[in-house]
Design a protein around this motif. Structure first.
Motif, mmCIF file in Angstrom:
data_model
loop_
_atom_site.group_PDB
_atom_site.id
_atom_site.type_symbol
_atom_site.label_atom_id
_atom_site.label_comp_id
_atom_site.label_asym_id
_atom_site.label_seq_id
_atom_site.Cartn_x
_atom_site.Cartn_y
_atom_site.Cartn_z
ATOM 1 N N ILE A 5 1.919 -58.568 -10.874
ATOM 2 C CA ILE A 5 2.174 -59.878 -10.247
ATOM 3 C C ILE A 5 1.588 -60.906 -11.204
ATOM 4 C CG2 ILE A 5 1.757 -61.368 -8.267
ATOM 5 C CD1 ILE A 5 1.270 -58.879 -6.569
ATOM 6 N N THR A 6 2.430 -61.725 -11.791
ATOM 7 C CA THR A 6 1.970 -62.690 -12.791
ATOM 8 C C THR A 6 1.598 -63.997 -12.081
ATOM 9 O OG1 THR A 6 4.158 -63.653 -13.139
ATOM 10 C CG2 THR A 6 3.595 -61.701 -14.444
ATOM 11 N N ASP A 7 0.997 -64.938 -12.833
ATOM 12 C CA ASP A 7 0.777 -66.240 -12.210
ATOM 13 C C ASP A 7 1.862 -67.247 -12.616
ATOM 14 O OD1 ASP A 7 -0.133 -66.764 -14.775
ATOM 15 O OD2 ASP A 7 -2.217 -66.366 -14.214
ATOM 16 N N TYR B 43 6.324 -61.236 -20.632
ATOM 17 C CA TYR B 43 5.283 -61.139 -21.670
ATOM 18 C C TYR B 43 3.898 -61.011 -21.049
ATOM 19 C CZ TYR B 43 8.295 -61.495 -25.687
ATOM 20 O OH TYR B 43 9.230 -61.214 -26.637
ATOM 21 N N GLN B 44 3.668 -61.761 -19.951
ATOM 22 C CA GLN B 44 2.371 -61.652 -19.285
ATOM 23 C C GLN B 44 2.174 -60.229 -18.733
ATOM 24 O OE1 GLN B 44 0.762 -63.740 -15.600
ATOM 25 N NE2 GLN B 44 0.817 -65.401 -17.098
ATOM 26 N N ALA B 45 3.259 -59.679 -18.157
ATOM 27 C CA ALA B 45 3.189 -58.315 -17.617
ATOM 28 C C ALA B 45 2.879 -57.314 -18.738
ATOM 29 C CB ALA B 45 4.496 -57.958 -16.923
ATOM 30 N N TYR B 46 3.553 -57.465 -19.882
ATOM 31 C CA TYR B 46 3.309 -56.529 -20.998
ATOM 32 C C TYR B 46 1.849 -56.607 -21.451
ATOM 33 C CZ TYR B 46 8.460 -56.516 -21.383
ATOM 34 O OH TYR B 46 9.790 -56.433 -21.135
ATOM 35 N N GLU B 47 1.325 -57.847 -21.522
ATOM 36 C CA GLU B 47 -0.085 -58.007 -21.940
ATOM 37 C C GLU B 47 -1.030 -57.271 -20.995
ATOM 38 O OE1 GLU B 47 -0.825 -62.220 -22.141
ATOM 39 O OE2 GLU B 47 0.611 -62.397 -23.806
ATOM 40 N N ARG B 48 -0.609 -57.158 -19.739
ATOM 41 C CA ARG B 48 -1.473 -56.476 -18.756
ATOM 42 C C ARG B 48 -1.142 -54.987 -18.627
ATOM 43 N NH1 ARG B 48 -1.312 -60.860 -13.808
ATOM 44 N NH2 ARG B 48 -1.925 -62.675 -15.036
ATOM 45 N N ALA C 15 7.692 -57.711 -14.364
ATOM 46 C CA ALA C 15 6.903 -58.790 -13.777
ATOM 47 C C ALA C 15 7.419 -59.227 -12.418
ATOM 48 C CB ALA C 15 6.940 -59.988 -14.718
ATOM 49 N N ILE C 16 6.470 -59.681 -11.598
ATOM 50 C CA ILE C 16 6.816 -60.360 -10.352
ATOM 51 C C ILE C 16 6.364 -61.805 -10.506
ATOM 52 C CG2 ILE C 16 6.156 -60.578 -7.919
ATOM 53 C CD1 ILE C 16 6.114 -57.524 -7.758
ATOM 54 N N LEU C 17 7.228 -62.746 -10.165
ATOM 55 C CA LEU C 17 6.862 -64.160 -10.218
ATOM 56 C C LEU C 17 6.589 -64.673 -8.810
ATOM 57 C CD1 LEU C 17 8.178 -63.719 -13.042
ATOM 58 C CD2 LEU C 17 8.814 -66.135 -12.961
ATOM 59 N N LEU C 18 5.798 -65.729 -8.727
ATOM 60 C CA LEU C 18 5.442 -66.316 -7.438
ATOM 61 C C LEU C 18 6.372 -67.482 -7.118
ATOM 62 C CD1 LEU C 18 1.569 -66.420 -7.959
ATOM 63 C CD2 LEU C 18 2.893 -64.680 -6.739
ATOM 64 N N ASP C 19 6.408 -67.870 -5.828
ATOM 65 C CA ASP C 19 7.112 -69.111 -5.490
ATOM 66 C C ASP C 19 6.097 -70.244 -5.447
ATOM 67 O OD1 ASP C 19 5.844 -69.157 -3.007
ATOM 68 O OD2 ASP C 19 7.539 -68.299 -1.927
ATOM 69 N N THR C 20 6.545 -71.453 -5.130
ATOM 70 C CA THR C 20 5.636 -72.614 -5.184
ATOM 71 C C THR C 20 4.589 -72.575 -4.068
ATOM 72 O OG1 THR C 20 7.505 -73.746 -4.161
ATOM 73 C CG2 THR C 20 7.016 -74.322 -6.434
ATOM 74 N N ASN C 21 4.739 -71.700 -3.078
ATOM 75 C CA ASN C 21 3.714 -71.538 -2.039
ATOM 76 C C ASN C 21 2.714 -70.448 -2.397
ATOM 77 O OD1 ASN C 21 5.107 -73.394 -0.358
ATOM 78 N ND2 ASN C 21 6.544 -71.765 0.202
ATOM 79 N N GLY C 22 2.868 -69.851 -3.564
ATOM 80 C CA GLY C 22 1.949 -68.769 -3.961
ATOM 81 C C GLY C 22 2.368 -67.412 -3.411
#
Ligand code: PLP
Length: 316
Positions: free
Chosen positions: A153-155, A181-186, A191-198
């Motif tokens: 779960i990325t930010d 890319y963030q997922a690969y680094e971790r 990857a899972i992305l968030l919506d504007t409510n988190g």
């Protein structure tokens, strides 16, 4: 000219591309030869809509739903093409038939196109239709299908619906690619992305589902209304499994009994590791397995199949 490209140049060599057949400018061509102008606003501004349908064992799966979503997307974007649904159907069938592919990934696209004056007014552009069929592609590899995907779960926040209507299938993918890319680094695979409510939104090319206490849940906001997602709703109804769409927080997803993702590119794909932590003891969940099996069994149902006539394909 210096550095003249040769046939082995990756930009011009048709062997750089997967095998397949494309349709553009009223012609069927090998997919490697299908080219659009650099002045097309689909390329310059991601000003385009598209859809992807798959062909499984010689038949399209739920093609009508994909066509409806594509034509609705074009309407919402004020685009039009000189073909109605039956003609697009024929073009897609021809791409697959000429390619000879029994399992195919079939994409069809409408770009804004360009105008002779390079006008900034999108109404001046001549919209362009492109379609292609290449071998079936999946978000998950066979190994990942077997053991379950490892996901982070990325930010990264998915582009909000107030900016780009996610019900129009679109190429606004920079957030999704940043997420990858963030997922690969971790150390994760996707990857899972968030919506504007988190809350949980979606990932690069897929919707997200979780199972808790026998109930199947998926996000209801800021996501593409995936055709596979819709199929899961219908399938759960027929299997008398509770299924609903609602906000899901990262904490709730982390506490799920099972997690799976869905896409035309791969169907129902299990997730067994989230943020480095095993889900369901790292095993593919039993409900995930059942839903996946039923999903592929649906492909045998005549009402959802549109059979390709390979015998009547005209050559390139
Ligand atoms: N979400 C996004 C952003 C996608 O790109 C896709 C498919 O490409 C999906 C979800 C899944 O949609 P479908 O089930 O119609 O393939």
């Amino acid at each position: 000219m210096k550095n003249r490209p040769t046939i082995s140049d990756p930009y011009t060599d048709p062997n750089t591309y997967p095998p397949g057949v494309a349709f553009l400018d009223d012609q069927y061509v090998p997919v490697g030869a299908a080219k659009i102008s650099v002045l097309d606003n689909g390329f310059l501004h991601s000003d385009a809509t598209y859809d992807v349908v798959h062909v499984w064992q010689g038949a399209f799966f739920r093609l009508d739903l994909h066509l409806d979503r594509f034509f609705q997307g074009m309407d919402k974007l004020h685009m039009s093409i000189p073909y109605e649904k039956p003609q697009v159907t024929e073009i897609l069938h021809n791409c697959v038939a000429v390619s000879g592919l029994k399992n195919a990934y079939v994409e069809f696209i409408c770009t804004r196109g360009t105008s002779p004056t390079f006008s900034r007014d999108p109404r001046d552009a001549v919209n362009r239709f492109i379609a292609f069929a290449i071998p079936f592609a999946s978000v998950a590899s066979p190994e990942q299908m077997d053991r379950g995907l490892h996901v982070a779960i990325t930010d990264v926040v998915r582009i909000p619906p107030l900016s780009v209507d996610p019900t129009i299938k679109n190429y606004h993918w920079l957030d999704l690619v940043q997420g990858l890319y963030q997922a690969y680094e971790r150390g994760a695979e996707t990857a899972i992305l968030l919506d504007t409510n988190g809350n949980i939104a979606e990932g690069p090319g897929f919707n997200i589902f979780m199972v808790k206490d026998g109930t199947v849940l998926t996000p209801d906001y800021g996501v593409l209304m995936g055709i596979t997602r819709q199929t899961i709703f219908e399938l759960c109804q027929s299997l008398q499994i509770n299924c609903s769409a609602q906000g899901i927080s990262p904490l709730e997803l982390g506490a799920a009994d099972e997690v799976f993702i869905t896409s035309t590119a791969g169907g129902v794909m299990p997730v067994t590791n989230l943020n480095g932590k095993a889900i369901a003891a790292g095993q593919v969940g039993s409900l995930t397995r059942r839903i996946k099996d039923h999903y592929w069994r649906l492909h045998e149902q005549q009402t959802d199949r549109s059979v390709v006539d390979y015998g009547h394909a005209s050559g390139l």
